[in-house]
Design an enzyme around this catalytic site. Structure first.
Site, short mmCIF file in Angstrom:
data_model
loop_
_atom_site.label_atom_id
_atom_site.label_comp_id
_atom_site.label_asym_id
_atom_site.label_seq_id
_atom_site.Cartn_x
_atom_site.Cartn_y
_atom_site.Cartn_z
N LYS A 1 1.13 -1.31 0.03
CA LYS A 1 0.36 0.01 -0.36
C LYS A 1 0.83 1.38 0.41
CE LYS A 1 -1.79 2.77 2.94
NZ LYS A 1 -1.70 3.98 1.98
N GLU B 1 10.72 1.58 9.83
CA GLU B 1 11.31 2.63 9.64
C GLU B 1 10.67 4.04 10.16
OE1 GLU B 1 13.15 5.76 8.69
OE2 GLU B 1 13.14 5.51 6.67
N CYS C 1 13.32 11.92 7.35
CA CYS C 1 12.63 11.03 8.33
C CYS C 1 14.58 11.40 8.93
CB CYS C 1 12.27 10.12 8.17
SG CYS C 1 13.84 8.75 6.89
N GLU D 1 9.86 16.33 15.56
CA GLU D 1 10.20 16.47 14.21
C GLU D 1 9.34 17.72 13.54
OE1 GLU D 1 9.17 13.37 11.91
OE2 GLU D 1 10.59 13.08 11.04
P1 ADP Z 1 3.29 10.61 6.55
O1 ADP Z 1 2.92 11.86 7.99
O2 ADP Z 1 4.76 11.11 6.33
O3 ADP Z 1 2.40 11.12 6.39
P2 ADP Z 1 1.98 8.42 7.69
O4 ADP Z 1 2.43 7.71 8.74
O5 ADP Z 1 0.95 9.56 8.32
O6 ADP Z 1 3.35 8.88 7.76
O7 ADP Z 1 1.96 7.52 6.55
C1 ADP Z 1 2.92 6.64 6.27
C2 ADP Z 1 2.41 4.99 5.55
O8 ADP Z 1 0.79 4.84 6.50
C3 ADP Z 1 0.68 6.03 4.30
O9 ADP Z 1 1.35 4.77 2.76
C4 ADP Z 1 -0.09 6.04 4.70
O10 ADP Z 1 -1.04 6.23 3.59
C5 ADP Z 1 0.05 5.33 5.58
N1 ADP Z 1 -1.08 5.24 7.58
C6 ADP Z 1 -1.18 6.02 7.33
N2 ADP Z 1 -2.15 5.50 8.59
C7 ADP Z 1 -2.66 4.22 8.34
C8 ADP Z 1 -3.04 3.47 9.45
N3 ADP Z 1 -3.84 4.30 10.43
N4 ADP Z 1 -2.94 2.25 9.32
C9 ADP Z 1 -1.87 1.26 7.95
N5 ADP Z 1 -1.36 2.53 7.30
C10 ADP Z 1 -1.90 3.74 7.82
#
Ligand code: ADP
Length: 473
Positions: free
Chosen positions: A167, A242, A276, A375
């Site tokens: 995903k 990560e 990061c 951050e």
């Molecule tokens: P950022 O703040 O860098 O967008 P996220 O952790 O929100 O970091 O996003 C990183 C990845 O994790 C993206 O692919 C995002 O869609 C996914 N993501 C965000 N929330 C969830 C969740 N509840 N479950 C699974 N994946 C998630």
């Protein structure tokens, strides 16, 4: 959109992909949800039955073919990354290069998955330790490296004989589609890799609760990492994560100022500060502070902000409104807490429609400021001063984060002492670009678990199986 069992799946509901530099819609991608995620996992499970039995030359064949296909589209992919992510085109070209290099690396590394034969404690026994693929892997990737974070996960998974459901971030799905198109064109067997684009929560939830998914590999925020970690507990999945970071950049009195300044330009303003491993705190020893600050300000004030597609742009837009607001909040907080903004500090005015922030340097920073611990993920950086080596080790280590740290000095003994004491997974000593494919990439503390890259990147996709043969049967 989904690519499941070797077929592209279209749905009615669409996700708009926005160019953060112009706010224009650059593409539409159909979104999928729970049902398709279950199908994708099922297809990866089915494919694993035969993929795990392939020999390494068979697996290498596909990886090498994809390398060729991606190389042919190098510039096209770089342009696409800049359009959906905003980063300057030079940074996108570097990303394409390193993303392809991961596939090349693991096509080689697939040949070196060794086990052991152990000495037996009885004459009739033969003790064998094998490394085998862990099974179906779920991979979740972020928007800040929309291409290379995908190849960094898929390549070692395929090299070991695992199958994948991936995903990508919803902000940057087009780079992911490109990667999958190439694997499709290479003729990779059906179901070996599957793509699901859609609601993070819905898809993530199916991934973590599935008994068939044996591993989660995630790159993203610490908050989401913790959530996935918790949700994976019931099925005791293997985890590689990560997560966020808060990198210190220490400049001792004996440093070469110009080299240290170049280091900041690279670690803070490269990829528009949205990585990061970006520098979050600069610590300068008092004897050199004035000279360093002056030299840095001179360079930073000349950085060109704008649309990353313009070849001479150094700093691109912020990915979205939420991230923009967070950075502006940190700048406001600095003002409230009597910090001095000596360069930038405002939204960068433009007529292209995107959200930009002026490259910003803060002095007279203190530890109570949000920016000292949170951050930033943008082109804004505070400078703190310090007196002694002892003091700086204490200050540079972060309570929660432990991803990357940088230390500049010409004293060899000090370089060793400080790098030994810094509690970070990756340290650059007089080096602002320590991140290479052959090295382990990963953090400690709440910055992550496990490593990607080099021989280390295979570990997370393998199980260790021990077989004792009694030959006297
Ligand atoms: P950022 O703040 O860098 O967008 P996220 O952790 O929100 O970091 O996003 C990183 C990845 O994790 C993206 O692919 C995002 O869609 C996914 N993501 C965000 N929330 C969830 C969740 N509840 N479950 C699974 N994946 C998630």
């Amino acid at each position: 959109m989904a690519y499941i069992n070797g077929r592209w799946i279209e749905t009615a509901s669409q996700l708009e992909v926005i160019n953060p530099a112009t706010n224009e819609i650059i593409g539409k991608v159909p979104v999928v949800g729970k049902t398709e995620t279950i199908e994708a996992i099922e297809s990866a499970k089915e494919a694993f039955k035969s993929w795990k039995k392939t020999t390494f030359p068979e697996r290498v064949y596909y990886l090498e073919k994809v390398v060729t296909l991606l190389r042919e589209q190098h510039e096209e992919i770089a342009q696409l990354i800049t359009k959906e992510n905003g980063k300057p085109i030079g940074d996108s070209r570097d990303e394409v290069e390193s993303g392809i290099a991961y596939i090349e690396w693991y096509a080689e590394e697939a040949k070196r998955i060794y086990g052991d034969v152990l000495p037996a404690s009885s004459q009739n026994k033969h003790l064998i330790v094998k490394r085998q693929p862990i099974g179906v892997c779920a991979a979740i990737t972020p928007w800040n490296f929309p291409f290379s974070m995908i190849t960094r996960k898929i390549a070692p998974a395929l090299a070991t004989g695992c199958t994948v459901v991936l995903k990508p971030a919803s902000a940057t799905p087009l780079s992911a589609v490109k990667v999958f198109e190439c694997f499709d064109k290479a003729g990779l067997p059906e179901g070996v890799i599957n793509l699901v684009i859609g609601s993070a929560q819905e898809i993530g939830n199916e991934m973590t609760k599935s008994e068939d998914v044996r591993k989660i590999s995630f790159t993203g925020s610490t908050a989401v990492g913790k959530l996935l970690f918790r949700d994976s507990a019931d099925t005791v999945k293997a985890i590689s994560m990560e997560l966020g970071g808060h990198a210190p950049f220490i400049v001792f009195d004996d440093s070469d100022v110009n080299i240290a300044v170049e280091g900041i330009l690279n670690t803070k303003f490269g990829n528009s500060g949205q990585t990061c491993v970006s520098t979050n705190r600069i610590y300068v020893q008092s004897g050199i502070a004035e000279k360093f600050t002056k030299a840095l300000t001179k360079k930073v004030s000349k950085l060109k902000v704008g649309n990353g597609l313009d070849e001479d742009v150094d700093v691109g837009p912020i990915i979205d409104q939420k991230s923009f607001d967070k950075i502006m909040e940190q700048i406001e907080d600095v003002r409230d807490k009597k910090g001095k903004i000596i360069c930038g500090g405002e939204q960068y005015a433009n007529n292209t429609g995107g959200k930009f922030i002026q490259p910003t340097i803060i002095t007279e920073a203190n530890e109570k400021m949000l920016i000292a611990t949170e951050e930033t993920f943008g082109p804004v950086v505070p400078i703190f001063t310090f007196e002694t080596e002892e003091e700086i080790i204490e200050k540079a280590n972060h309570k929660h984060y432990g991803l990357a740290g940088y230390c500049y000095t010409s004293d060899l003994g000090r370089a060793f002492r400080v790098s030994e004491e810094l509690e970070y997974g990756m340290i650059g000593v007089n080096d602002s670009s320590p991140f290479v494919i052959q090295a382990p990439f990963g953090g400690i503390k709440e910055s992550g678990l496990g490593q990607e890259g080099g021989k280390y990147g295979l570990e997370g996709y393998l199980i260790t199986k021990y077989i004792s043969f009694n030959a006297n049967y």
